[in-house]
Design a protein around this motif. Structure first.
Motif, PDB file in Angstrom:
ATOM      1  N   PHE A 226       1.397  61.109   2.839  1.00  0.00           N
ATOM      2  CA  PHE A 226       1.008  60.013   3.171  1.00  0.00           C
ATOM      3  C   PHE A 226      -0.649  60.539   3.187  1.00  0.00           C
ATOM      4  CE2 PHE A 226       4.801  58.268   5.533  1.00  0.00           C
ATOM      5  CZ  PHE A 226       5.400  57.650   4.596  1.00  0.00           C
ATOM      6  N   GLY A 227      -0.339  62.059   2.752  1.00  0.00           N
ATOM      7  CA  GLY A 227      -2.025  62.013   2.633  1.00  0.00           C
ATOM      8  C   GLY A 227      -2.834  62.089   3.890  1.00  0.00           C
ATOM      9  N   LEU A 228      -2.324  62.102   5.382  1.00  0.00           N
ATOM     10  CA  LEU A 228      -3.189  61.954   6.072  1.00  0.00           C
ATOM     11  C   LEU A 228      -3.007  63.290   7.142  1.00  0.00           C
ATOM     12  CD1 LEU A 228      -1.294  58.662   7.364  1.00  0.00           C
ATOM     13  CD2 LEU A 228      -3.716  59.220   6.271  1.00  0.00           C
ATOM     14  N   GLN A 229      -3.436  63.060   8.221  1.00  0.00           N
ATOM     15  CA  GLN A 229      -3.981  64.316   8.915  1.00  0.00           C
ATOM     16  C   GLN A 229      -4.083  63.587  10.593  1.00  0.00           C
ATOM     17  OE1 GLN A 229      -6.860  67.228   8.198  1.00  0.00           O
ATOM     18  NE2 GLN A 229      -6.366  68.021   7.054  1.00  0.00           N
ATOM     19  N   MET A 230      -3.565  64.138  11.919  1.00  0.00           N
ATOM     20  CA  MET A 230      -3.318  63.349  12.913  1.00  0.00           C
ATOM     21  C   MET A 230      -3.408  64.620  13.934  1.00  0.00           C
ATOM     22  SD  MET A 230      -0.531  60.509  13.014  1.00  0.00           S
ATOM     23  CE  MET A 230       0.389  61.548  13.832  1.00  0.00           C
ATOM     24  N   PRO A 231      -4.319  64.779  15.075  1.00  0.00           N
ATOM     25  CA  PRO A 231      -3.645  65.824  16.123  1.00  0.00           C
ATOM     26  C   PRO A 231      -2.479  65.559  16.566  1.00  0.00           C
ATOM     27  CG  PRO A 231      -5.021  63.879  16.962  1.00  0.00           C
ATOM     28  CD  PRO A 231      -4.290  63.725  15.586  1.00  0.00           C
ATOM     29  N   MET A 232      -2.492  67.113  16.828  1.00  0.00           N
ATOM     30  CA  MET A 232       0.034  67.476  17.394  1.00  0.00           C
ATOM     31  C   MET A 232      -0.510  66.829  18.666  1.00  0.00           C
ATOM     32  SD  MET A 232       0.541  68.135  14.567  1.00  0.00           S
ATOM     33  CE  MET A 232      -0.270  67.139  14.070  1.00  0.00           C
ATOM     34  N   LEU A 233       0.323  66.647  19.506  1.00  0.00           N
ATOM     35  CA  LEU A 233       0.674  66.078  20.906  1.00  0.00           C
ATOM     36  C   LEU A 233       1.516  65.962  20.869  1.00  0.00           C
ATOM     37  CD1 LEU A 233      -2.054  63.352  21.271  1.00  0.00           C
ATOM     38  CD2 LEU A 233      -2.442  65.282  22.169  1.00  0.00           C
ATOM     39  N   TYR A 234       2.637  67.430  21.433  1.00  0.00           N
ATOM     40  CA  TYR A 234       4.114  67.207  21.493  1.00  0.00           C
ATOM     41  C   TYR A 234       3.915  67.078  22.741  1.00  0.00           C
ATOM     42  CZ  TYR A 234       5.052  69.652  17.032  1.00  0.00           C
ATOM     43  OH  TYR A 234       5.321  70.214  15.953  1.00  0.00           O
ATOM     44  N   GLY A 235       5.591  66.201  22.955  1.00  0.00           N
ATOM     45  CA  GLY A 235       5.388  65.663  24.500  1.00  0.00           C
ATOM     46  C   GLY A 235       5.368  63.590  24.455  1.00  0.00           C
ATOM     47  N   GLU A 236       4.499  63.691  23.812  1.00  0.00           N
ATOM     48  CA  GLU A 236       3.689  62.563  24.113  1.00  0.00           C
ATOM     49  C   GLU A 236       5.176  61.248  23.690  1.00  0.00           C
ATOM     50  OE1 GLU A 236       1.176  60.398  21.232  1.00  0.00           O
ATOM     51  OE2 GLU A 236       2.082  61.887  19.408  1.00  0.00           O
ATOM     52  N   GLY A 237       5.454  61.552  22.641  1.00  0.00           N
ATOM     53  CA  GLY A 237       7.156  60.208  22.245  1.00  0.00           C
ATOM     54  C   GLY A 237       6.759  59.005  21.472  1.00  0.00           C
ATOM     55  N   LYS A 238       5.472  59.357  21.347  1.00  0.00           N
ATOM     56  CA  LYS A 238       4.118  58.504  20.516  1.00  0.00           C
ATOM     57  C   LYS A 238       3.922  58.872  19.493  1.00  0.00           C
ATOM     58  CE  LYS A 238       3.386  55.038  24.570  1.00  0.00           C
ATOM     59  NZ  LYS A 238       2.153  54.256  24.884  1.00  0.00           N
ATOM     60  N   ALA A 239       3.985  59.896  18.301  1.00  0.00           N
ATOM     61  CA  ALA A 239       3.755  60.631  17.353  1.00  0.00           C
ATOM     62  C   ALA A 239       4.557  59.430  16.179  1.00  0.00           C
ATOM     63  CB  ALA A 239       4.480  61.524  16.965  1.00  0.00           C
ATOM     64  N   PHE A 240       5.455  58.765  15.833  1.00  0.00           N
ATOM     65  CA  PHE A 240       5.614  57.902  14.990  1.00  0.00           C
ATOM     66  C   PHE A 240       4.770  56.189  14.752  1.00  0.00           C
ATOM     67  CE2 PHE A 240       7.978  55.342  11.763  1.00  0.00           C
ATOM     68  CZ  PHE A 240       8.361  55.988  11.364  1.00  0.00           C
ATOM     69  N   GLN A 241       3.904  56.196  15.981  1.00  0.00           N
ATOM     70  CA  GLN A 241       3.324  54.926  15.915  1.00  0.00           C
ATOM     71  C   GLN A 241       2.304  55.171  15.754  1.00  0.00           C
ATOM     72  OE1 GLN A 241       6.156  55.903  18.304  1.00  0.00           O
ATOM     73  NE2 GLN A 241       6.424  54.183  19.842  1.00  0.00           N
ATOM     74  N   ARG A 242       1.598  56.843  16.426  1.00  0.00           N
ATOM     75  CA  ARG A 242       0.633  56.846  15.382  1.00  0.00           C
ATOM     76  C   ARG A 242       0.505  57.544  14.934  1.00  0.00           C
ATOM     77  NH1 ARG A 242      -1.668  61.485  16.758  1.00  0.00           N
ATOM     78  NH2 ARG A 242       0.188  62.774  17.508  1.00  0.00           N
TER      79      ARG A 242
END
Length: 259
Positions: A226-242
């Motif tokens: 998707f040509g995107l960048q995001m901070p990595m937050l393992y354990g958050e459980g909401k990565a897909f929503q972000r």
């Protein structure tokens, strides 16, 4: 970018290089956690006690690195990148940079070695085989993993190898079979994302049946597509929503709401 030099003796390990300027090969494979060799182990291998060093060398992951180095040497590459040992995962900043750069690294590679650890035949499987690959809808496990989706699309030249590291075909010649396996059009497989019209929903559909070990990686493995960048937050459980929110912010493609 860290790239391992393609020599098996007197190597310079994990030297910093410019991926846009260096010709290099890259490996795409199915991780087998207990068998892989990580950055710290590779850097400190020669300083280990003999028994510990021998244990590392006996792992299938270490043998995979050696075999890929030998293949890179035979293809006249000076540099090879393998994700298991070229990312220092102890550093959250380096891990985040690597994940956000992963698509580009595969895209800039000269050749990608796709290792199919569960294929023992001398030819690429062109028909589903539920007896051999029953857990993965009749195809090699490599096609069921989340990260290998972007690796297949991003890399210009993907060469497939069986469990013995014998070549069994390439992405261009196998495009018809790969389209059948992945539901990705031949044009995109051969020429990349810019070659074909694709919606957010279409990309999501390619990934729908794929699995990742960590739930967050279902989102992170799609960032490059998707040509995107995001901070990595393992354990958050909401990565897909972000990820969905980032797509909505950057695109007016309403097909995202189907997911």
């Amino acid at each position: 970018m860290d790239i391992k030099e393609g020599r098996t003796s007197q190597s310079r390990v994990l030297e910093q290089r410019d991926d846009a300027q260096s010709a290099y090969a890259i490996v795409s494979h199915r991780w087998r956690d207990a068998q892989e060799v990580d950055y710290n182990e590779m850097v400190n291998l020669m300083e280990m006690q003999e028994g510990e060093r021998e244990e590392v060398r006996q792992r299938s992951g270490y043998q995979k690195i050696l075999a890929s180095c030998e293949r890179a040497m035979s293809d006249n590459f000076k540099w090879l990148w393998v994700d298991t040992c070229c990312i220092d995962k102890r550093s959250s900043s380096e891990l985040s940079e690597a994940i956000n750069s992963m698509y580009r690294w595969y895209e800039n590679s000269t050749k990608c070695y796709a290792y199919l650890h569960d294929v023992d035949s001398p030819t690429f499987p062109t028909e589903q085989n539920s007896e051999q690959f029953g857990k993965f809808k009749g195809w090699p496990e490599w096609f069921s993993r989340g990260w290998t989706l972007q690796e297949l699309i991003a890399a210009r030249d993907v060469q497939f190898f069986n469990k013995e590291w014998a070549p069994i075909g390439n992405k261009r010649d196998l495009a018809d079979t790969l389209e059948k396996i992945t539901r990705i059009s031949k044009d995109i497989l051969v020429s990349g994302l810019d070659s074909g019209v694709r919606s957010v929903a279409q990309i999501m559909s390619w990934a729908a049946d794929r699995e990742t070990t960590r739930v967050e990686d279902r989102a992170y493995s799609l960032l490059g597509l998707f040509g995107l960048q995001m901070p990595m937050l393992y354990g958050e459980g909401k990565a897909f929503q972000r990820l969905q929110l980032e797509i909505i912010r950057s695109s007016n493609d309403h097909s995202i709401f189907a997911w």
